[in-house]
Design a protein around this motif. Structure first.
Motif, PDB file in Angstrom:
ATOM      1  N   ALA A   1       0.831  -1.206   0.000  1.00 20.28           N
ATOM      2  CA  ALA A   1       0.000   0.000   0.000  1.00 20.28           C
ATOM      3  C   ALA A   1       0.867   1.258   0.000  1.00 20.28           C
ATOM      4  N   LYS A   2       1.966   1.222   0.779  1.00 20.62           N
ATOM      5  CA  LYS A   2       2.853   2.386   0.852  1.00 20.62           C
ATOM      6  C   LYS A   2       3.493   2.680  -0.509  1.00 20.62           C
ATOM      7  N   ILE A   3       3.961   1.631  -1.211  1.00 19.68           N
ATOM      8  CA  ILE A   3       4.606   1.829  -2.517  1.00 19.68           C
ATOM      9  C   ILE A   3       3.602   2.367  -3.536  1.00 19.68           C
ATOM     10  N   VAL A   4       2.406   1.760  -3.565  1.00 23.11           N
ATOM     11  CA  VAL A   4       1.386   2.181  -4.536  1.00 23.11           C
ATOM     12  C   VAL A   4       1.004   3.642  -4.309  1.00 23.11           C
ATOM     13  N   ARG A   5       0.778   4.006  -3.050  1.00 25.69           N
ATOM     14  CA  ARG A   5       0.389   5.389  -2.756  1.00 25.69           C
ATOM     15  C   ARG A   5       1.529   6.366  -3.040  1.00 25.69           C
ATOM     16  N   THR A   6       2.758   5.919  -2.825  1.00 26.60           N
ATOM     17  CA  THR A   6       3.916   6.777  -3.123  1.00 26.60           C
ATOM     18  C   THR A   6       4.007   7.059  -4.617  1.00 26.60           C
ATOM     19  N   LEU A   7       3.810   6.028  -5.444  1.00 25.70           N
ATOM     20  CA  LEU A   7       3.876   6.218  -6.897  1.00 25.70           C
ATOM     21  C   LEU A   7       2.747   7.123  -7.389  1.00 25.70           C
ATOM     22  N   ILE A   8       1.564   6.985  -6.801  1.00 28.03           N
ATOM     23  CA  ILE A   8       0.449   7.868  -7.188  1.00 28.03           C
ATOM     24  C   ILE A   8       0.741   9.302  -6.761  1.00 28.03           C
ATOM     25  N   ASP A   9       1.347   9.465  -5.576  1.00 29.77           N
ATOM     26  CA  ASP A   9       1.692  10.802  -5.072  1.00 29.77           C
ATOM     27  C   ASP A   9       2.733  11.485  -5.958  1.00 29.77           C
ATOM     28  N   VAL A  10       3.751  10.728  -6.397  1.00 29.83           N
ATOM     29  CA  VAL A  10       4.790  11.360  -7.230  1.00 29.83           C
ATOM     30  C   VAL A  10       4.213  11.739  -8.591  1.00 29.83           C
ATOM     31  N   MET A  11       3.251  10.949  -9.080  1.00 31.00           N
ATOM     32  CA  MET A  11       2.618  11.306 -10.355  1.00 31.00           C
ATOM     33  C   MET A  11       1.795  12.589 -10.205  1.00 31.00           C
ATOM     34  N   ALA A  12       1.213  12.774  -9.017  1.00 33.42           N
ATOM     35  CA  ALA A  12       0.386  13.963  -8.772  1.00 33.42           C
ATOM     36  C   ALA A  12       1.210  15.252  -8.838  1.00 33.42           C
ATOM     37  N   LYS A  13       2.537  15.141  -8.673  1.00 27.41           N
ATOM     38  CA  LYS A  13       3.398  16.328  -8.746  1.00 27.41           C
ATOM     39  C   LYS A  13       3.567  16.835 -10.180  1.00 27.41           C
ATOM     40  N   ILE A  14       3.225  15.981 -11.168  1.00 31.71           N
ATOM     41  CA  ILE A  14       3.418  16.347 -12.570  1.00 31.71           C
ATOM     42  C   ILE A  14       2.205  17.131 -13.056  1.00 31.71           C
ATOM     43  N   PRO A  15       2.378  18.383 -13.508  1.00 27.91           N
ATOM     44  CA  PRO A  15       1.231  19.177 -13.976  1.00 27.91           C
ATOM     45  C   PRO A  15       0.565  18.526 -15.196  1.00 27.91           C
ATOM     46  N   GLY A  16      -0.761  18.576 -15.220  1.00 27.82           N
ATOM     47  CA  GLY A  16      -1.509  18.075 -16.368  1.00 27.82           C
ATOM     48  C   GLY A  16      -1.611  16.568 -16.451  1.00 27.82           C
ATOM     49  N   SER A  17      -1.319  15.867 -15.359  1.00 27.87           N
ATOM     50  CA  SER A  17      -1.346  14.399 -15.397  1.00 27.87           C
ATOM     51  C   SER A  17      -2.619  13.830 -14.758  1.00 27.87           C
ATOM     52  N   GLU A  18      -3.648  14.676 -14.593  1.00 25.92           N
ATOM     53  CA  GLU A  18      -4.850  14.254 -13.869  1.00 25.92           C
ATOM     54  C   GLU A  18      -5.532  13.047 -14.535  1.00 25.92           C
ATOM     55  N   GLY A  19      -5.624  13.089 -15.868  1.00 30.70           N
ATOM     56  CA  GLY A  19      -6.283  12.000 -16.585  1.00 30.70           C
ATOM     57  C   GLY A  19      -5.579  10.662 -16.386  1.00 30.70           C
ATOM     58  N   VAL A  20      -4.245  10.678 -16.455  1.00 29.04           N
ATOM     59  CA  VAL A  20      -3.458   9.446 -16.284  1.00 29.04           C
ATOM     60  C   VAL A  20      -3.555   8.964 -14.825  1.00 29.04           C
ATOM     61  N   GLN A  21      -3.578   9.909 -13.880  1.00 25.54           N
ATOM     62  CA  GLN A  21      -3.727   9.530 -12.463  1.00 25.54           C
ATOM     63  C   GLN A  21      -5.035   8.784 -12.234  1.00 25.54           C
ATOM     64  N   LEU A  22      -6.114   9.307 -12.815  1.00 28.89           N
ATOM     65  CA  LEU A  22      -7.422   8.658 -12.665  1.00 28.89           C
ATOM     66  C   LEU A  22      -7.390   7.247 -13.227  1.00 28.89           C
ATOM     67  N   GLN A  23      -6.796   7.111 -14.429  1.00 33.87           N
ATOM     68  CA  GLN A  23      -6.731   5.787 -15.062  1.00 33.87           C
ATOM     69  C   GLN A  23      -5.867   4.830 -14.253  1.00 33.87           C
ATOM     70  N   LEU A  24      -4.762   5.349 -13.706  1.00 35.33           N
ATOM     71  CA  LEU A  24      -3.874   4.525 -12.886  1.00 35.33           C
ATOM     72  C   LEU A  24      -4.608   4.018 -11.639  1.00 35.33           C
TER      73      LEU A  24
END
Length: 419
Positions: free
Chosen positions: A83-106
């Motif tokens: 759970a920690k690794i998965v949430r960390t990867l989602i958090d680092v993706m959230a730092k990238i501007p304009g990546s909202e669509g990919v975050q949702l799909q992930l």
């Protein structure tokens, strides 16, 4: 084992200077497979560091691929670490501007994987994050649907830490939909759950921020200021950048309580002396100056100059709109005070605003009984009436007639019973 540790050390050194070399080192560690606890710790760090590297280079697709590639490794480590690794990867993706669509799909892909692997604990946390993403992308209907589904499941498990997060998302969503009673009820539920567990400082800061927001909505700015202050202290102690927004909301509360003189001192003492300047705080400084001078033109100019800092924050936008209306009414009252009759176009020219805006505001002031007069649509003029003194005899007479009416009605009912 030792080779993996050495490779991780080399990768850390080259992370900023030679990112391509660091990437190779991280991948070499991730590619290895060994049933050893120390090696698994090293591999976890390599996965998280590689995610950071991809985020720095804004490689969204590579983070998504990394999440899929490391899934077999999750079978060798505890579910909590997964759970920690998965949430960390989602958090680092959230730092990238304009990546909202990919975050949702992930998130959606990860939820499906959790269902297949029967990882309920992780699925609930990813679904909570997904609900938060729906809120951030202003898809409030989906956010509430997901929150309702989560609450039904999580309440059965009595997972208090997760309940706090879910109720917080629920409260924020209802607030944006202007459903304040439900928003307050959700926040109360979040507090109740938080009081029975250890609540991490950042989560407590989010609860305080939401509490301050709701009190500000009710124009209880002094209480709101206290909550925003608590949130700012917590965010600052954790070196979280959100403390700037909390400080901005504190300054807004000071302005709304006619204490704009204190804004400059707060900025200098709490932020600027330690952390330099910030556009958000400079914007609030300019707003305070405009309000102190009761200058509508300066308020409009400041909002145009700092559009991103002031208009894109829903809390600031809502209260600045109220501040704008208050200043507009005050300026109009001052301008029309000498006249018994004046052309609306002339008032609009004096205040340098469109005629439609001035006419709408004046009509609202008349309806709210803030101004005694009428708008003559035929001549396009505002006609002011003198304020009549209170007629105590008339009010007493009306009250007497009302009471007599009640007495007659009561006698009529009794007479009907006798007959």
């Amino acid at each position: 084992m030792d080779e993996a540790i050495e490779a991780l050390k080399r990768a850390r050194v080259m992370h900023q200077l030679k990112p391509q070399e660091a990437e190779k080192e991280y991948k070499s560690i991730i590619a290895q497979d060994m049933e050893d606890e120390e090696f698994n710790k090293t591999k976890e760090q390599a996965i998280c560091r590689l995610g950071d590297l991809y985020a720095d280079q804004r490689r969204v697709a590579d983070i998504q691929k990394l999440m899929i590639d490391v899934r077999p490794f999750f079978n060798n480590i505890p579910k909590a670490k997964t759970a920690k690794i998965v949430r960390t990867l989602i958090d680092v993706m959230a730092k990238i501007p304009g990546s909202e669509g990919v975050q949702l799909q992930l998130c959606l892909d990860t939820i499906e994987w959790c269902k297949q692997e029967k990882r309920t604990f992780l699925r609930h946390r990813i679904q909570t994050r997904l609900a938060s993403m729906y809120f951030e992308t202003k898809d409030y209907t989906k956010a509430l649907q997901l929150v309702d589904e989560l609450l039904r499941e999580v309440k059965k498990l009595d997972d208090k830490p997760l309940l706090v997060e879910i109720h917080l998302v629920e409260s924020r969503t209802h607030h944006q939909l202007r459903n304040l009673p439900k928003s307050k009820a959700a926040l109360t539920s979040a507090r109740t759950a938080a009081n029975s567990i250890y609540c991490p400082p950042l989560l407590q800061a989010q609860i305080d921020t939401q509490a301050g927001t709701l009190h500000a909505e009710e124009k209880d700015y002094k209480t709101a200021y206290s909550y925003f202050f608590e949130a700012m202290e917590a965010f600052q102690s954790q070196e979280d950048p959100r403390f700037v927004k909390s400080l901005k909301h504190m300054l807004l509360c000071k302005i709304m309580t006619n204490a704009s003189d204190e804004v400059t001192g707060l900025i200098d003492s709490k932020y600027a002396l330690k952390n330099g300047s910030s556009k958000e705080l400079e914007a609030m400084r300019a707003i305070a100056v405009a309000y102190k001078e009761r200058s509508l033109a300066k308020l409009i100019d400041t909002q145009e100059l700092y559009t991103e800092e002031l208009r894109e924050d829903p809390v600031t936008k809502f209260h600045l709109d109220n501040l704008y209306n208050t200043l507009l009414e005050q300026n109009l009252s001052r301008l029309i005070e000498p006249f018994s009759q004046v052309q609306i176009a002339h008032v609009a020219d004096l205040i340098k605003l469109p005629v439609e805006t001035v006419e709408t505001t004046l009509s609202q002031m008349i309806l709210d009984k803030k101004f005694n007069g009428i708008l003559d649509q035929g001549s396009g003029a505002l006609i002011a009436y003198e304020d009549l003194p209170d007629n105590a005899t008339l009010e007493t007479g009306l009250e007497t007639i009302e009471n007599m009416s009640k007495v007659v009605d009561s006698l009529y009912v009794r007479a009907a019973r006798l007959s």
